[in-house]
Design a protein around this motif. Structure first.
Motif, PDB file in Angstrom:
ATOM      1  N   ARG A  87       0.840  -1.180   0.000  1.00 60.09           N
ATOM      2  CA  ARG A  87       0.000   0.000   0.000  1.00 60.09           C
ATOM      3  C   ARG A  87       0.890   1.249   0.000  1.00 60.09           C
ATOM      4  NH1 ARG A  87      -2.645   0.921   4.363  1.00 60.09           N
ATOM      5  NH2 ARG A  87      -4.603   1.691   3.463  1.00 60.09           N
ATOM      6  N   PHE A  88       0.480   2.241  -0.787  1.00 63.58           N
ATOM      7  CA  PHE A  88       1.276   3.461  -0.878  1.00 63.58           C
ATOM      8  C   PHE A  88       0.416   4.606  -1.399  1.00 63.58           C
ATOM      9  CE2 PHE A  88       1.591   1.320  -4.953  1.00 63.58           C
ATOM     10  CZ  PHE A  88       1.481   2.331  -5.880  1.00 63.58           C
TER      11      PHE A  88
ATOM     12  N   PRO B  68      -3.937   3.558 -14.890  1.00 67.25           N
ATOM     13  CA  PRO B  68      -3.423   4.795 -14.304  1.00 67.25           C
ATOM     14  C   PRO B  68      -2.140   4.603 -13.500  1.00 67.25           C
ATOM     15  CG  PRO B  68      -5.232   3.955 -12.992  1.00 67.25           C
ATOM     16  CD  PRO B  68      -5.124   3.043 -14.176  1.00 67.25           C
ATOM     17  N   MET B  69      -1.810   3.350 -13.160  1.00 68.61           N
ATOM     18  CA  MET B  69      -0.604   3.091 -12.367  1.00 68.61           C
ATOM     19  C   MET B  69       0.010   1.766 -12.799  1.00 68.61           C
ATOM     20  SD  MET B  69       1.504   4.014  -9.863  1.00 68.61           S
ATOM     21  CE  MET B  69       0.580   5.297  -9.002  1.00 68.61           C
ATOM     22  N   HIS B  70       1.302   1.806 -13.118  1.00 68.18           N
ATOM     23  CA  HIS B  70       2.072   0.590 -13.415  1.00 68.18           C
ATOM     24  C   HIS B  70       3.107   0.433 -12.307  1.00 68.18           C
ATOM     25  CE1 HIS B  70       0.545   0.143 -17.596  1.00 68.18           C
ATOM     26  NE2 HIS B  70       0.410   1.465 -17.493  1.00 68.18           N
TER      27      HIS B  70
ATOM     28  N   SER C 226      -3.215   0.042  -3.597  1.00 70.06           N
ATOM     29  CA  SER C 226      -2.945  -1.255  -2.969  1.00 70.06           C
ATOM     30  C   SER C 226      -2.913  -2.336  -4.035  1.00 70.06           C
ATOM     31  CB  SER C 226      -4.009  -1.589  -1.915  1.00 70.06           C
ATOM     32  OG  SER C 226      -5.294  -1.647  -2.495  1.00 70.06           O
ATOM     33  N   VAL C 227      -2.086  -3.348  -3.780  1.00 70.22           N
ATOM     34  CA  VAL C 227      -1.958  -4.466  -4.709  1.00 70.22           C
ATOM     35  C   VAL C 227      -1.401  -5.669  -3.954  1.00 70.22           C
ATOM     36  CG1 VAL C 227       0.408  -3.836  -5.418  1.00 70.22           C
ATOM     37  CG2 VAL C 227      -1.060  -5.142  -6.978  1.00 70.22           C
ATOM     38  N   PRO C 228      -1.904  -6.874  -4.223  1.00 73.19           N
ATOM     39  CA  PRO C 228      -1.308  -8.065  -3.607  1.00 73.19           C
ATOM     40  C   PRO C 228       0.139  -8.232  -4.071  1.00 73.19           C
ATOM     41  CG  PRO C 228      -3.484  -8.560  -4.497  1.00 73.19           C
ATOM     42  CD  PRO C 228      -3.112  -7.204  -5.011  1.00 73.19           C
TER      43      PRO C 228
ATOM     44  N   HIS D  47       5.201  -7.271 -12.900  1.00 69.48           N
ATOM     45  CA  HIS D  47       4.564  -6.064 -13.435  1.00 69.48           C
ATOM     46  C   HIS D  47       3.115  -6.085 -12.964  1.00 69.48           C
ATOM     47  CE1 HIS D  47       3.694  -3.365 -17.211  1.00 69.48           C
ATOM     48  NE2 HIS D  47       3.114  -2.910 -16.115  1.00 69.48           N
ATOM     49  N   LEU D  48       2.767  -5.169 -12.033  1.00 68.88           N
ATOM     50  CA  LEU D  48       1.479  -5.197 -11.357  1.00 68.88           C
ATOM     51  C   LEU D  48       0.701  -3.903 -11.619  1.00 68.88           C
ATOM     52  CD1 LEU D  48       2.876  -6.463  -7.923  1.00 68.88           C
ATOM     53  CD2 LEU D  48       1.966  -7.871  -9.794  1.00 68.88           C
ATOM     54  N   HIS D  49      -0.602  -3.972 -11.360  1.00 64.13           N
ATOM     55  CA  HIS D  49      -1.459  -2.808 -11.561  1.00 64.13           C
ATOM     56  C   HIS D  49      -2.329  -2.601 -10.329  1.00 64.13           C
ATOM     57  CE1 HIS D  49      -0.478  -4.150 -15.722  1.00 64.13           C
ATOM     58  NE2 HIS D  49      -0.112  -2.887 -15.751  1.00 64.13           N
ATOM     59  N   PRO D  50      -1.902  -1.738  -9.408  1.00 61.19           N
ATOM     60  CA  PRO D  50      -2.656  -1.501  -8.174  1.00 61.19           C
ATOM     61  C   PRO D  50      -3.987  -0.798  -8.449  1.00 61.19           C
ATOM     62  CG  PRO D  50      -0.384  -0.703  -8.024  1.00 61.19           C
ATOM     63  CD  PRO D  50      -0.649  -0.989  -9.459  1.00 61.19           C
ATOM     64  N   THR D  51      -4.859  -0.830  -7.459  1.00 57.61           N
ATOM     65  CA  THR D  51      -6.117  -0.083  -7.504  1.00 57.61           C
ATOM     66  C   THR D  51      -6.069   1.000  -6.438  1.00 57.61           C
ATOM     67  OG1 THR D  51      -7.158  -1.672  -5.992  1.00 57.61           O
ATOM     68  CG2 THR D  51      -7.430  -2.047  -8.363  1.00 57.61           C
ATOM     69  N   MET D  52      -6.769   2.112  -6.700  1.00 57.43           N
ATOM     70  CA  MET D  52      -6.693   3.269  -5.818  1.00 57.43           C
ATOM     71  C   MET D  52      -8.002   3.475  -5.062  1.00 57.43           C
ATOM     72  SD  MET D  52      -5.841   7.276  -6.700  1.00 57.43           S
ATOM     73  CE  MET D  52      -7.551   7.619  -7.162  1.00 57.43           C
ATOM     74  N   ALA D  53      -7.894   3.750  -3.767  1.00 56.46           N
ATOM     75  CA  ALA D  53      -9.036   4.119  -2.936  1.00 56.46           C
ATOM     76  C   ALA D  53      -9.308   5.618  -3.103  1.00 56.46           C
ATOM     77  CB  ALA D  53      -8.750   3.788  -1.475  1.00 56.46           C
TER      78      ALA D  53
END
Length: 330
Positions: A127-128, A148-150, A175-177, A163-169
């Protein structure tokens, strides 16, 4: 100015109070040291005000103007999947490095992780937030190549690429697993284009170290090669990156000697990330727009000499795979 009755000598503690500490007409017995102190304080205040004004009128060389920042990031408004696109350098990145992700702050933005330690091999959540110059969480991001975020995560020996794609609150927390399968220090890169209140877009790549406790046994970097095999597919490339020159790298995918059709993934037929051995400088280059086929071409500019690990993400038959290559740039 109204007249005042005779006043006793000005005491030092009166300086900075409701009055200036310097009376309208100085009595003959006034404390001369107090007068000098008041004049000194006044001079210092004037100097500070003048310096502030000059500083605003003449920003330093490392302070980009709104116009230059907008010009530097205008290319990030293109539609997904069109044209070559380099995410390596933010507006505050050192011009001679040409690589992004070297610091936690760049282009007026700072990466703020909630935690940086993860248990080895245990599923966790990274989380960031991305914060602006006023320490406010950024909540508006441009969609670049369908996301929107890589987020790219790799161990410092350049193994374990993700290479992940987090989701935003709504509060701007991403946050991303995340699972760090091997002990050691890992590097996480947040690659994004932030949108300011006035609509300006600023591209940046920020980096932060993550820790997986345990004995760190770095793996040697594989020898340079122009072909590799992934799940029975042969991936190869032609071309050689050079420092300071944008040269094409042409990647092909085949199976049993026959070409294999590439599918669109995140709006393009492939994504290429290159990391420099040592400082882990980051270069993210998107492909040249080409018709569908078994070939995808990138224009790559090496930021400096050294060994790089290239990671090509591509999709075939609905499955995303990553082909890895080591390349030496003289």
């Amino acid at each position: 100015m109204p007249e005042h009755p005779p006043t006793p000598p000005v005491r030092p503690e009166s300086v900075g109070g409701e009055r200036s500490g310097v009376p309208d007409a100085q009595p003959a017995g006034a404390d001369r040291s107090t007068l000098r102190l008041a004049l000194t304080v006044g001079g210092l205040v004037l100097a500070v005000l003048l310096g502030f004004g000059l500083g605003r009128a003449n920003p330093g060389p490392g302070t980009p103007s709104a116009t230059s920042a907008a010009a530097a990031t205008a290319e990030h408004t293109h539609a997904p999947g069109t044209g070559a696109h380099d995410h390596g350098v933010g507006t505050d990145q050192a011009a001679d490095s040409g690589a992004g992700g070297l610091s936690i702050s760049s282009a007026g933005h700072t990466l703020a992780p909630s935690a940086v330690e993860f248990g080895v091999g245990r599923a966790g959540e990274f989380r960031f937030q991305v914060r602006d110059e006023r320490r406010r969480p950024v909540t508006r991001f441009a969609v670049v190549h369908d996301k929107p975020m890589h987020l790219v995560v790799v161990r410092r020996d350049l193994s374990g690429y993700q290479h992940l794609h987090p989701t935003m609150a709504p509060d701007g927390t991403w946050s991303v697993p995340l699972t760090l399968k091997q002990p050691g220090v890992w590097r996480a890169y947040a690659d994004f284009t932030a949108v300011a209140d006035d609509g300006r877009q600023t591209a940046a790549t920020l980096g932060v170290d993550l820790v997986a406790p345990g004995g760190y046994a770095p793996r040697p970097l594989p020898a340079p090669a122009t072909t590799t095999t992934v799940d029975g597919l042969t991936v190869g490339y032609e071309g050689t990156p050079e420092v300071g020159r944008a040269l094409p790298l042409r990647f092909t995918v085949s199976a049993g000697g026959a070409p294999v059709a590439l599918e669109r993934y995140l709006g393009a037929y492939g994504h290429l990330v290159a990391l420099r051995e040592g400082d882990l400088g980051y270069l993210h280059v998107h492909p040249v727009a080409t018709p569908a086929g078994d070939t995808v071409t990138f224009r790559v500019t090496a930021p400096g000499p050294g060994r790089y690990r290239m990671y090509l993400d591509f999709q075939v038959a609905g499955v995303v795979r990553t082909a890895e290559f080591t390349v030496t740039v003289p």
